[in-house]
Design a protein around this motif. Structure first.
Motif, mmCIF file in Angstrom:
data_model
loop_
_atom_site.group_PDB
_atom_site.id
_atom_site.type_symbol
_atom_site.label_atom_id
_atom_site.label_comp_id
_atom_site.label_asym_id
_atom_site.label_seq_id
_atom_site.Cartn_x
_atom_site.Cartn_y
_atom_site.Cartn_z
ATOM 1 N N ARG A 92 7.474 10.593 2.754
ATOM 2 C CA ARG A 92 7.068 10.124 4.088
ATOM 3 C C ARG A 92 8.199 10.419 5.053
ATOM 4 N NH1 ARG A 92 3.471 9.581 7.940
ATOM 5 N NH2 ARG A 92 3.822 7.797 9.297
ATOM 6 N N LYS A 93 7.861 11.073 6.139
ATOM 7 C CA LYS A 93 8.846 11.357 7.178
ATOM 8 C C LYS A 93 8.533 10.468 8.374
ATOM 9 C CE LYS A 93 10.226 15.874 5.731
ATOM 10 N NZ LYS A 93 10.611 17.201 6.167
ATOM 11 N N ASP A 94 9.549 9.708 8.784
ATOM 12 C CA ASP A 94 9.437 8.728 9.853
ATOM 13 C C ASP A 94 10.295 9.101 11.050
ATOM 14 O OD1 ASP A 94 7.780 6.890 8.641
ATOM 15 O OD2 ASP A 94 9.372 5.570 7.996
ATOM 16 N N ILE A 95 10.036 8.402 12.130
ATOM 17 C CA ILE A 95 10.911 8.471 13.296
ATOM 18 C C ILE A 95 12.251 7.854 12.858
ATOM 19 C CG2 ILE A 95 11.271 7.612 15.638
ATOM 20 C CD1 ILE A 95 8.141 7.571 15.870
ATOM 21 N N PRO A 96 13.356 8.538 13.065
ATOM 22 C CA PRO A 96 14.645 8.017 12.599
ATOM 23 C C PRO A 96 14.912 6.588 13.074
ATOM 24 C CG PRO A 96 14.889 10.286 13.303
ATOM 25 C CD PRO A 96 13.501 9.848 13.711
ATOM 26 N N GLY A 97 15.444 5.794 12.152
ATOM 27 C CA GLY A 97 15.759 4.406 12.449
ATOM 28 C C GLY A 97 14.598 3.449 12.253
ATOM 29 N N SER A 98 13.416 3.978 11.955
ATOM 30 C CA SER A 98 12.244 3.133 11.736
ATOM 31 C C SER A 98 12.333 2.403 10.411
ATOM 32 C CB SER A 98 10.968 3.985 11.687
ATOM 33 O OG SER A 98 10.720 4.615 12.901
ATOM 34 N N THR A 99 11.567 1.340 10.305
ATOM 35 C CA THR A 99 11.381 0.639 9.044
ATOM 36 C C THR A 99 9.948 0.872 8.608
ATOM 37 O OG1 THR A 99 12.998 -1.046 9.622
ATOM 38 C CG2 THR A 99 11.388 -1.632 7.928
ATOM 39 N N TRP A 100 9.776 1.330 7.369
ATOM 40 C CA TRP A 100 8.441 1.598 6.843
ATOM 41 C C TRP A 100 7.930 0.340 6.147
ATOM 42 C CZ3 TRP A 100 7.263 5.680 2.507
ATOM 43 C CH2 TRP A 100 5.884 5.747 2.285
ATOM 44 N N LEU A 101 7.023 -0.353 6.805
ATOM 45 C CA LEU A 101 6.355 -1.526 6.225
ATOM 46 C C LEU A 101 5.016 -1.053 5.677
ATOM 47 C CD1 LEU A 101 7.110 -4.271 8.926
ATOM 48 C CD2 LEU A 101 8.234 -3.919 6.719
ATOM 49 N N ALA A 102 5.042 -0.581 4.458
ATOM 50 C CA ALA A 102 3.863 0.033 3.843
ATOM 51 C C ALA A 102 2.747 -0.974 3.614
ATOM 52 C CB ALA A 102 4.260 0.671 2.506
ATOM 53 N N ASN A 103 1.536 -0.532 3.872
ATOM 54 C CA ASN A 103 0.299 -1.244 3.522
ATOM 55 C C ASN A 103 0.019 -2.501 4.336
ATOM 56 O OD1 ASN A 103 -0.023 0.731 1.488
ATOM 57 N ND2 ASN A 103 1.264 -0.472 0.133
ATOM 58 N N VAL A 104 0.697 -2.711 5.454
ATOM 59 C CA VAL A 104 0.456 -3.925 6.245
ATOM 60 C C VAL A 104 -0.616 -3.720 7.314
ATOM 61 C CG1 VAL A 104 2.799 -4.768 5.819
ATOM 62 C CG2 VAL A 104 2.302 -3.517 7.943
ATOM 63 N N GLY A 105 -1.154 -2.522 7.437
ATOM 64 C CA GLY A 105 -2.114 -2.227 8.493
ATOM 65 C C GLY A 105 -3.574 -2.313 8.103
ATOM 66 N N TYR A 106 -3.851 -2.745 6.889
ATOM 67 C CA TYR A 106 -5.256 -2.911 6.514
ATOM 68 C C TYR A 106 -5.855 -4.063 7.314
ATOM 69 C CZ TYR A 106 -4.521 0.337 2.694
ATOM 70 O OH TYR A 106 -4.247 1.462 1.974
ATOM 71 N N GLY A 107 -7.177 -4.069 7.452
ATOM 72 C CA GLY A 107 -7.847 -5.120 8.203
ATOM 73 C C GLY A 107 -7.704 -6.480 7.559
ATOM 74 N N ALA A 108 -7.793 -6.522 6.257
ATOM 75 C CA ALA A 108 -7.597 -7.766 5.501
ATOM 76 C C ALA A 108 -6.405 -7.538 4.584
ATOM 77 C CB ALA A 108 -8.838 -8.094 4.685
ATOM 78 N N ILE A 109 -5.432 -8.442 4.668
ATOM 79 C CA ILE A 109 -4.262 -8.309 3.800
ATOM 80 C C ILE A 109 -4.073 -9.599 3.011
ATOM 81 C CG2 ILE A 109 -3.102 -6.569 5.208
ATOM 82 C CD1 ILE A 109 -1.314 -8.757 6.373
ATOM 83 N N SER A 110 -3.499 -9.451 1.832
ATOM 84 C CA SER A 110 -3.250 -10.606 0.963
ATOM 85 C C SER A 110 -2.120 -11.456 1.547
ATOM 86 C CB SER A 110 -2.856 -10.132 -0.434
ATOM 87 O OG SER A 110 -1.576 -9.502 -0.390
ATOM 88 N N GLN A 111 -1.986 -12.653 1.027
ATOM 89 C CA GLN A 111 -0.885 -13.523 1.452
ATOM 90 C C GLN A 111 0.457 -12.879 1.120
ATOM 91 O OE1 GLN A 111 -1.317 -16.113 3.394
ATOM 92 N NE2 GLN A 111 0.886 -16.331 3.548
ATOM 93 N N GLU A 112 0.527 -12.205 -0.026
ATOM 94 C CA GLU A 112 1.752 -11.522 -0.432
ATOM 95 C C GLU A 112 2.118 -10.410 0.567
ATOM 96 O OE1 GLU A 112 3.584 -9.135 -4.294
ATOM 97 O OE2 GLU A 112 1.448 -9.571 -4.226
ATOM 98 N N THR A 113 1.106 -9.632 0.988
ATOM 99 C CA THR A 113 1.353 -8.572 1.961
ATOM 100 C C THR A 113 1.733 -9.156 3.317
ATOM 101 O OG1 THR A 113 -0.152 -7.081 0.791
ATOM 102 C CG2 THR A 113 0.341 -6.526 3.079
ATOM 103 N N ALA A 114 1.096 -10.251 3.708
ATOM 104 C CA ALA A 114 1.443 -10.919 4.970
ATOM 105 C C ALA A 114 2.892 -11.409 4.931
ATOM 106 C CB ALA A 114 0.489 -12.074 5.250
#
Length: 186
Positions: A92-114
């Motif tokens: 995965r190539k990101d904008i420099p200095g970014s933090t990759w918070l993987a899988n948090v953009g789904y419509g429904a997320i688990s409590q663990e993901t939240a």
């Protein structure tokens, strides 16, 4: 100015992020989260957030005026792979200095993901919910729209959404860096 010069100027302005992206029709902003078909045309707006172009995102990045979060999904190595199976993580190539918070953009997320999402936000942006935070993924990706909407619901007041994401950034010949997903402290 002839037609060829006009086309050249239009393409150059587009690549430099000086003009707004072309949108695939008017996509209505849903009242809730997008729950499926995450790689589809997105709306032009996100109520409660500021929507930025590549040029605006670059200005924020260069001036360090916002904390950048990539929310692109990541598929981890399955725990039940047969012995000897070769697994290669996707780069995965990101904008420099970014933090990759993987899988948090789904419509429904688990409590663990939240919890992972909240901890990542706080670890990088601190506890001041008025601090500018910018979310992105890829062009036509609802993951960043959902993540930004969730941050607004959690009380963040300076949420910025960059709908063109890492591929829009790359199309403008801006730098990218390889990233690994943020690792949560236990």
């Amino acid at each position: 100015m002839n037609g060829r010069e006009a086309i050249f100027l239009l393409v150059a302005a587009s690549l430099l992020g000086l003009i707004e992206p072309t949108w695939a029709g008017d996509i209505a902003e849903p009242s809730g989260f997008r729950m499926d078909d995450y790689r589809a045309p997105v709306p032009r707006t996100l109520q409660g957030a500021r929507v930025v172009t590549t040029a605006e995102a670059e200005a924020l990045w260069r001036a360090k005026k916002a904390i950048f979060f990539d929310v692109m999904p990541n598929t981890p190595k399955p725990a039940n792979l047969p012995a000897g199976t070769i697994w290669r993580d996707k780069v995965r190539k990101d904008i420099p200095g970014s933090t990759w918070l993987a899988n948090v953009g789904y419509g429904a997320i688990s409590q663990e993901t939240a919890s992972y999402f909240r901890q990542g936000l706080e670890a990088k942006a601190g506890t001041d919910k008025s601090r500018a935070i910018l979310f992105y993924c890829m062009t036509n990706c609802w993951m960043s729209w959902n993540a930004a909407k969730r941050a607004i619901q959690w009380g963040y007041s300076s949420v910025i959404w960059y709908p063109l994401g890492a591929d829009g950034w790359e199309d403008a010949n801006l730098p990218l860096e390889e990233k690994r997903p943020y690792a949560m402290n236990n």
